[in-house]
Design a protein around this motif. Structure first.
Motif, PDB file in Angstrom:
ATOM      1  N   PRO A  31     -36.931  18.421 -15.179  1.00  0.00           N
ATOM      2  CA  PRO A  31     -36.822  18.372 -16.292  1.00  0.00           C
ATOM      3  C   PRO A  31     -38.506  18.806 -16.752  1.00  0.00           C
ATOM      4  N   ARG A  32     -39.648  18.304 -15.637  1.00  0.00           N
ATOM      5  CA  ARG A  32     -40.897  18.792 -15.666  1.00  0.00           C
ATOM      6  C   ARG A  32     -40.750  20.186 -15.765  1.00  0.00           C
ATOM      7  N   SER A  33     -40.278  21.124 -14.710  1.00  0.00           N
ATOM      8  CA  SER A  33     -39.976  22.319 -14.707  1.00  0.00           C
ATOM      9  C   SER A  33     -39.811  22.899 -15.833  1.00  0.00           C
ATOM     10  N   GLU A  34     -38.221  21.918 -16.505  1.00  0.00           N
ATOM     11  CA  GLU A  34     -37.683  23.137 -17.883  1.00  0.00           C
ATOM     12  C   GLU A  34     -39.544  22.433 -19.246  1.00  0.00           C
ATOM     13  N   PHE A  35     -39.831  21.548 -19.032  1.00  0.00           N
ATOM     14  CA  PHE A  35     -40.484  21.622 -19.995  1.00  0.00           C
ATOM     15  C   PHE A  35     -42.006  22.161 -19.610  1.00  0.00           C
ATOM     16  N   ASP A  36     -42.283  22.642 -19.261  1.00  0.00           N
ATOM     17  CA  ASP A  36     -43.186  24.046 -18.679  1.00  0.00           C
ATOM     18  C   ASP A  36     -42.404  25.700 -19.089  1.00  0.00           C
ATOM     19  N   GLN A  37     -41.053  25.478 -19.102  1.00  0.00           N
ATOM     20  CA  GLN A  37     -40.675  26.692 -19.798  1.00  0.00           C
ATOM     21  C   GLN A  37     -40.407  26.259 -21.287  1.00  0.00           C
ATOM     22  N   TRP A  38     -40.034  25.128 -21.640  1.00  0.00           N
ATOM     23  CA  TRP A  38     -39.562  25.114 -23.167  1.00  0.00           C
ATOM     24  C   TRP A  38     -41.452  25.656 -24.014  1.00  0.00           C
ATOM     25  N   GLN A  39     -42.370  24.825 -23.111  1.00  0.00           N
ATOM     26  CA  GLN A  39     -43.545  25.071 -23.839  1.00  0.00           C
ATOM     27  C   GLN A  39     -44.509  26.791 -23.086  1.00  0.00           C
ATOM     28  N   GLY A  40     -43.056  27.171 -22.338  1.00  0.00           N
ATOM     29  CA  GLY A  40     -43.625  28.701 -22.392  1.00  0.00           C
ATOM     30  C   GLY A  40     -45.278  29.178 -21.318  1.00  0.00           C
ATOM     31  N   GLN A  41     -44.943  28.401 -20.683  1.00  0.00           N
ATOM     32  CA  GLN A  41     -45.691  28.040 -19.348  1.00  0.00           C
ATOM     33  C   GLN A  41     -45.775  28.117 -17.460  1.00  0.00           C
ATOM     34  N   LEU A  42     -44.198  28.632 -17.713  1.00  0.00           N
ATOM     35  CA  LEU A  42     -43.585  28.870 -16.643  1.00  0.00           C
ATOM     36  C   LEU A  42     -43.824  29.486 -15.605  1.00  0.00           C
ATOM     37  N   VAL A  43     -44.740  29.517 -13.856  1.00  0.00           N
ATOM     38  CA  VAL A  43     -44.963  30.576 -13.356  1.00  0.00           C
ATOM     39  C   VAL A  43     -44.326  31.352 -12.602  1.00  0.00           C
ATOM     40  N   LEU A  44     -44.123  32.664 -13.053  1.00  0.00           N
ATOM     41  CA  LEU A  44     -43.105  33.715 -12.598  1.00  0.00           C
ATOM     42  C   LEU A  44     -43.414  33.460 -10.863  1.00  0.00           C
ATOM     43  N   PRO A  45     -42.007  34.013  -9.796  1.00  0.00           N
ATOM     44  CA  PRO A  45     -43.291  34.373  -8.406  1.00  0.00           C
ATOM     45  C   PRO A  45     -43.435  35.843  -8.119  1.00  0.00           C
ATOM     46  N   ALA A  46     -44.160  36.382  -7.100  1.00  0.00           N
ATOM     47  CA  ALA A  46     -44.548  37.523  -7.529  1.00  0.00           C
ATOM     48  C   ALA A  46     -43.362  38.730  -7.520  1.00  0.00           C
ATOM     49  N   ALA A  47     -42.152  38.298  -6.756  1.00  0.00           N
ATOM     50  CA  ALA A  47     -40.646  38.985  -6.628  1.00  0.00           C
ATOM     51  C   ALA A  47     -39.310  37.390  -6.241  1.00  0.00           C
ATOM     52  N   VAL A  48     -38.291  38.736  -6.077  1.00  0.00           N
ATOM     53  CA  VAL A  48     -37.389  37.290  -5.711  1.00  0.00           C
ATOM     54  C   VAL A  48     -36.062  38.707  -4.432  1.00  0.00           C
ATOM     55  N   ALA A  49     -37.067  38.202  -3.504  1.00  0.00           N
ATOM     56  CA  ALA A  49     -35.932  38.260  -2.177  1.00  0.00           C
ATOM     57  C   ALA A  49     -34.373  38.095  -2.246  1.00  0.00           C
ATOM     58  N   ALA A  50     -32.942  38.953  -2.115  1.00  0.00           N
ATOM     59  CA  ALA A  50     -31.008  38.911  -2.083  1.00  0.00           C
ATOM     60  C   ALA A  50     -30.876  39.044  -1.611  1.00  0.00           C
ATOM     61  N   PRO A  51     -31.825  38.643   0.122  1.00  0.00           N
ATOM     62  CA  PRO A  51     -30.944  39.212   0.789  1.00  0.00           C
ATOM     63  C   PRO A  51     -29.271  39.698   0.722  1.00  0.00           C
ATOM     64  N   SER A  52     -28.846  40.222   1.651  1.00  0.00           N
ATOM     65  CA  SER A  52     -27.294  40.740   1.425  1.00  0.00           C
ATOM     66  C   SER A  52     -26.257  39.804   3.045  1.00  0.00           C
ATOM     67  N   SER A  53     -27.307  39.881   4.209  1.00  0.00           N
ATOM     68  CA  SER A  53     -26.737  39.174   5.513  1.00  0.00           C
ATOM     69  C   SER A  53     -28.059  38.025   5.632  1.00  0.00           C
ATOM     70  N   THR A  54     -27.521  37.648   6.268  1.00  0.00           N
ATOM     71  CA  THR A  54     -28.185  36.172   7.453  1.00  0.00           C
ATOM     72  C   THR A  54     -29.438  37.461   8.241  1.00  0.00           C
ATOM     73  N   GLU A  55     -28.960  38.040   8.703  1.00  0.00           N
ATOM     74  CA  GLU A  55     -29.894  39.190   9.122  1.00  0.00           C
ATOM     75  C   GLU A  55     -31.041  39.479   8.783  1.00  0.00           C
ATOM     76  N   GLN A  56     -30.480  40.199   7.122  1.00  0.00           N
ATOM     77  CA  GLN A  56     -31.390  40.603   6.088  1.00  0.00           C
ATOM     78  C   GLN A  56     -32.538  39.620   5.893  1.00  0.00           C
TER      79      GLN A  56
END
Length: 463
Positions: A31-56
């Motif tokens: 809920p605290r993160s939801e509240f941050d988003q509701w108030q437009g204060q959510l911090v975003l990461p530099a990137a999102v990595a979505a590997p397709s294998s364990t090795e990757q």
């Protein structure tokens, strides 16, 4: 940024830099993160990595480590205690593409799934072969199987089928240095400490779950449903104990206090009474036999038969909950807090936590039910709602409710978390749970595996 270039070379289109991808994967449902988003204060990461294998994924971890970049492991983001919270310099490592059935063995009753597989998809897949995983968290449609392991989750059928630690047969994970750990797939081992236990409940601080092997159960015959109502929650607890201690194990056994009984079952239970609902199932003949025995025990404990439609109502609505935003917009601050203790202390714990939460200014409701029962105790699942007059008070009131509940629980000697995990919201009280020696061990393990504290920093482990 050199790391971004290297990750792009490794992952290609599976590295996401756009605002939408970073925004949707920056947090869980705390809920605290939801509240941050509701108030437009959510911090975003530099990137999102979505590997397709364990090795990757392992290669991505090694790259992040070489650049000293914090890594935020994320499954489906259904956690509710702040286990996923990105910082602006972090990379979210998502398991969403590690999805689907790897293999199923109908002789041994085993099935392996990628960690990013949604829970309901995994359950539906094994049902095609006549099996069930037996793990039914309320979040089954929005949670991943890897998240179940990482948070040491519990499902609504746990009284018979066990919690996630009882259902997992083997795990695969990428450790903070990028090495890959695979536990031996065996029903039991006396080969030193079970290293799977380091990953169960580690909340992404000691590794990233990449594959889970489940020990399955055959689908049971259709179940028997019944309900009883009691004078008060103490009488209901005593009746539950008389059911569980002799060895009866209804998959679903839930007892609601008078407030929740009225809120959820007003058409099925007299006002002021506490309702207990049961589902009985198993091999041929078991459900009918168990239901009869449980009915006799409940009525001997003062319970009166209730409309079995109460159980049907629960099944129809068990996963329906309002969003946090809907509550914020109504001026409400709310959350759930689940703790556990022995039978002897359960009623006292109920009274203490309800009293503590109710004493917080602006709280308008504090109720509870028990939903997971064991040979020597059960959990209590509290719900609170407050109505501050000023949105600027939302977070302080929320924190005060949590502090009141946690202090009351620790004063009663109760476990501070039954199945939601620690995340950030419970971290200040983990030392009360583990003791100084336990916290020292946990910190030592973290330092050995992740000396630079790059994997999910700020979660689980006390400062």
């Amino acid at each position: 940024m050199a790391l971004i270039d290297e990750l792009a070379g490794l992952l290609g289109d599976d590295l996401h830099l756009d605002d939408e991808a970073r925004h949707s994967r920056a947090r869980d449902t705390w809920p605290r993160s939801e509240f941050d988003q509701w108030q437009g204060q959510l911090v975003l990461p530099a990137a999102v990595a979505a590997p397709s294998s364990t090795e990757q994924l392992a290669a991505a971890v090694q790259l992040c480590r070489s650049h000293g970049t914090p890594m935020i492991p994320r499954g489906a983001g259904s956690g509710c205690v702040g286990g996923v919270m990105a910082s602006s310099d972090s990379v979210v490592i998502s398991t969403e593409r590690l999805s689907g059935l790897a293999w199923l063995d109908s002789v041994d009753g085993l099935a392996a799934f990628g960690a990013g597989t949604m829970g309901i998809d995994a359950e539906n897949r094994v049902r095609q072969d006549g099996f069930t995983i037996g793990h039914w968290p309320q979040s089954i449609e929005i949670s991943s199987v890897g998240g179940w392991v990482a948070t040491r989750a519990s499902g609504q059928y746990s009284t018979a089928y066990g919690n996630i630690e009882d259902i997992v047969y083997a795990v695969e994970a990428v450790l903070p240095d990028g090495s890959i750990y695979r536990s031996r797939p065996t029903p039991r081992a006396s080969a030193g400490p079970d290293l799977r236990e380091l990953l169960l409940g580690s909340e992404g601080t000691l590794g990233i779950i990449t594959e889970v092997t489940f020990s399955l159960r055959r689908l049971p015959e259709p179940g028997v449903r019944q309900a009883f109502h009691f004078e008060d929650i103490g009488a209901g607890i005593d009746a539950m104990r008389t059911v569980i201690v002799p060895g009866w194990r209804p998959p679903v056994v839930r007892l609601y206090d008078a407030g929740e009984s009225r809120r959820h079952f007003r058409d099925h239970v007299p006002k002021g009474r506490c309702v207990a609902i049961f589902l009985h199932e198993g091999p041929p003949g078991h459900a009918v036999l168990e239901a009869a025995a449980v009915a006799e025990l409940c009525q001997a404990g003062g319970g009166e038969p209730a409309d079995p439609g109460a159980v049907d109502h629960w099944f129809e609505h068990r996963n329906t909950v309002p969003t946090w935003t809907e509550l914020f917009e109504q001026g409400l601050v709310a959350d759930t807090i689940e703790v556990a203790t022995s039978w002897r202390h359960l009623a006292r714990l109920y009274e203490a936590v309800i009293e503590a939460i109710s004493a917080v200014p602006t709280v308008i409701a504090a109720t509870a039910h028990t939903s997971h029962a064991y040979q020597s105790g059960a959990n209590l699942y509290f719900t609170f709602a407050a109505q501050p007059s000023d949105p600027d008070q939302y977070q302080s009131v929320y924190d005060a409710c949590w502090a009141a509940a946690m202090q009351a629980a620790t004063d009663c000697g109760a476990g501070i978390s039954h199945h939601h995990g620690i995340g950030r919201v419970r971290r200040p009280w983990l030392a009360d749970e583990l003791g100084d020696a336990g916290v020292k061990v946990l910190r030592s393990v973290k330092a050995a595996l992740d000396p630079d504290n790059l994997m999910n920093p700020g979660v689980l482990i006390p400062d």
